[in-house]
Design a protein around this motif. Structure first.
Motif, PDB file in Angstrom:
ATOM      1  N   THR A   1      91.818  15.942   5.645  1.00 37.20           N
ATOM      2  CA  THR A   1      91.566  16.575   4.360  1.00 37.20           C
ATOM      3  C   THR A   1      91.703  15.574   3.224  1.00 37.20           C
ATOM      4  O   THR A   1      92.374  14.550   3.356  1.00 37.20           O
TER       5      THR A   1
ATOM      6  N   SER B   1      91.848  15.946  -1.266  1.00 36.21           N
ATOM      7  CA  SER B   1      91.751  16.799  -2.444  1.00 36.21           C
ATOM      8  C   SER B   1      91.864  15.932  -3.689  1.00 36.21           C
ATOM      9  O   SER B   1      92.812  15.168  -3.843  1.00 36.21           O
TER      10      SER B   1
ATOM     11  N   SER C   1      91.637  16.327  -7.906  1.00 38.87           N
ATOM     12  CA  SER C   1      91.545  17.335  -8.958  1.00 38.87           C
ATOM     13  C   SER C   1      92.133  16.830 -10.256  1.00 38.87           C
ATOM     14  O   SER C   1      92.982  15.945 -10.282  1.00 38.87           O
TER      15      SER C   1
ATOM     16  N   THR D   1      87.835  20.180  -9.439  1.00 39.22           N
ATOM     17  CA  THR D   1      88.447  20.144  -8.116  1.00 39.22           C
ATOM     18  C   THR D   1      87.387  19.759  -7.094  1.00 39.22           C
ATOM     19  O   THR D   1      86.287  20.319  -7.091  1.00 39.22           O
TER      20      THR D   1
ATOM     21  N   GLU E   1      87.369  19.127  -2.862  1.00 43.43           N
ATOM     22  CA  GLU E   1      88.145  19.174  -1.627  1.00 43.43           C
ATOM     23  C   GLU E   1      87.217  18.953  -0.444  1.00 43.43           C
ATOM     24  O   GLU E   1      86.123  19.512  -0.380  1.00 43.43           O
TER      25      GLU E   1
ATOM     26  N   LYS F   1      87.290  18.920   3.897  1.00 43.61           N
ATOM     27  CA  LYS F   1      88.036  19.246   5.110  1.00 43.61           C
ATOM     28  C   LYS F   1      87.140  18.951   6.304  1.00 43.61           C
ATOM     29  O   LYS F   1      86.013  19.434   6.372  1.00 43.61           O
TER      30      LYS F   1
END
Length: 142
Positions: free
Chosen positions: A28, A30, A32, A38, A40, A42
């Motif tokens: 993962t 992330s 932001s 944001t 993200e 995965k």
């Protein structure tokens, strides 16, 4: 002689299986900026070869403000390089639109011989990809 050859082949196969265990799992990333943007990623590498990828983007003032993109296919490993492939007939539909063909990533982990206190997060670093925003992107193993 046949026995020695059989034992060597058996040990070689065990090391191949042991290496693939290290690659499989969830990754993962992330990024932001509080209240504004944001991003993200995965990625799930399954033990038996398939992978699933999800990208979520939420941009303040973006059109559309939220975007979900998905990809799936097969992965294979050789040394510390992972190659991704997608089959246009089986892996693409209305939901899964990302083409991971020509995508390769390097598996990065701390060398077992390194006895220092240096912390190296286990990750995949994408070296090449048909998806421009995936190139040179790191995704960390959970």
């Amino acid at each position: 002689m046949k026995l020695i050859l059989a034992i060597l082949l058996f040990i070689f196969n065990l090391t191949l299986c042991a290496q693939s265990n290290n690659f499989a799992g969830d990754y993962t990333r992330s990024l932001s900026e509080e209240g504004k943007h944001t991003i993200e990623y995965k990625l799930t590498l399954n033990q038996d070869g398939p992978f699933v990828f999800h990208s979520y983007t939420k941009m303040q003032g973006g059109i559309p403000p939220e975007v979900n993109k998905y990809g799936k296919g097969k992965w294979s490993a050789k040394n510390n390089m992972i190659t991704f492939s997608t089959n246009k007939q089986d892996d693409f539909d209305e939901k899964y639109t990302l083409d991971f063909n020509k995508s390769t990533a390097r598996f990065v982990t701390k060398n077992p011989k390194d006895k220092t206190d240096q912390i190296v997060k286990t990750r995949l670093t994408f070296l090449e990809s048909g998806i421009p925003w995936m190139q040179k992107n790191d995704i960390f193993k959970i």
